[in-house]
Design an enzyme around this catalytic site. Structure first.
Site, PDB file in Angstrom:
ATOM      1  N   GLY A   1       0.771  -1.231   0.000  1.00 46.99           N
ATOM      2  CA  GLY A   1       0.000   0.000   0.000  1.00 46.99           C
ATOM      3  C   GLY A   1       0.804   1.284   0.000  1.00 46.99           C
ATOM      4  O   GLY A   1       0.418   2.247  -0.652  1.00 46.99           O
TER       5      GLY A   1
ATOM      6  N   HIS B   1     -11.991  14.599 -16.154  1.00 45.67           N
ATOM      7  CA  HIS B   1     -11.325  14.958 -17.400  1.00 45.67           C
ATOM      8  C   HIS B   1      -9.989  15.666 -17.173  1.00 45.67           C
ATOM      9  O   HIS B   1      -9.829  16.467 -16.255  1.00 45.67           O
ATOM     10  CB  HIS B   1     -12.240  15.863 -18.235  1.00 45.67           C
TER      11      HIS B   1
END
Length: 228
Positions: free
Chosen positions: A81, A149
């Site tokens: 992690g 985006h």
């Protein structure tokens, strides 16, 4: 000559038998069940020698990283992690001459078109993405996160569950964004920083800092190169 579906099966080992590694295995099982890709999970690699020869999820713990030297055909996923630890292990694997890293995308994830996703990246269940973004190598995008985006996520970035990344955001290499954090549009977070769980980032953040709160403010700075 007709090809069998078995010809497309890729052999896979996961580095790390902890919680994240076992979640990667569950993700692989979901990918196989959906038929979106075919992986044969052959076992685990772990630095804990006491685990070698044991089994996790009924699969053998095969040894440590040098096992890969004799198995160049096998793909590897690094189920660790902490971004700096993942980077160190990836570099050790590359030093062995091993070049096959698995890119794993859960079948429930919404993946846009006109996007770039680097090798070794793992995208978990119910992640939603849009369009025209770029994700680097060995990035982790965890459950139910959102990528919008024109976002750029550099190598080794961690995105924890339920993180919301607005559009046109750049996140520097190795940055770790905590659970349920929000990053507002058009911002930049410097490399190897940490954004605390639940934080709301309303201004760009420098490299090598830890920022928490709503709005998020740096509370700690590390020396450049601390992750090496």
């Amino acid at each position: 000559m007709n090809r069998s579906p078995l010809d497309d099966v890729k052999r896979l080992v996961i580095v790390g038998t902890g919680g994240l590694g076992r979640e990667f295995h569950a993700l692989v099982e979901n990918i196989n069940a959906a038929g979106t890709d075919l992986w044969q999970m052959v076992g685990w690699l772990d630095s804990d020698a006491a685990q070698h020869g044991s089994a996790v999820h009924d699969l053998p713990v095969l040894g440590d990283l040098p096992w890969l030297s004799d198995h160049p055909e096998v793909y590897v996923a690094v189920g660790l992690g902490a971004p700096h630890t993942r980077r160190q292990v990836v570099e050790q694997i590359r030093a062995l001459g091993h070049t096959r890293f698995a890119t794993l995308i859960h079948p429930s994830a919404v993946i846009g078109r006109r996007v770039e996703i680097g090798e070794g990246t793992v995208i978990c269940a119910h992640v939603t993405t849009t369009t025209d973004y770029r994700i680097g190598r060995h990035v982790l995008i965890n459950l139910m996160a959102t990528v919008a985006h024109d976002d750029v996520l550099h190598d080794y970035v961690n995105i924890a569950p339920a993180v919301v990344i607005s559009g046109d955001v750049t996140i520097g290499e190795g940055t770790d964004v905590g659970t349920n954090a929000t990053i507002n549009q058009g911002l930049e977070i410097g490399a190897w920083s940490v954004v605390g769980s639940g934080s709301v980032v309303t201004r760009s953040l420098p490299a090598n800092c830890t920022a928490v709160g709503a709005p998020a403010k740096p509370i700690k700075e590390r020396e450049a190169g601390w992750h090496l």
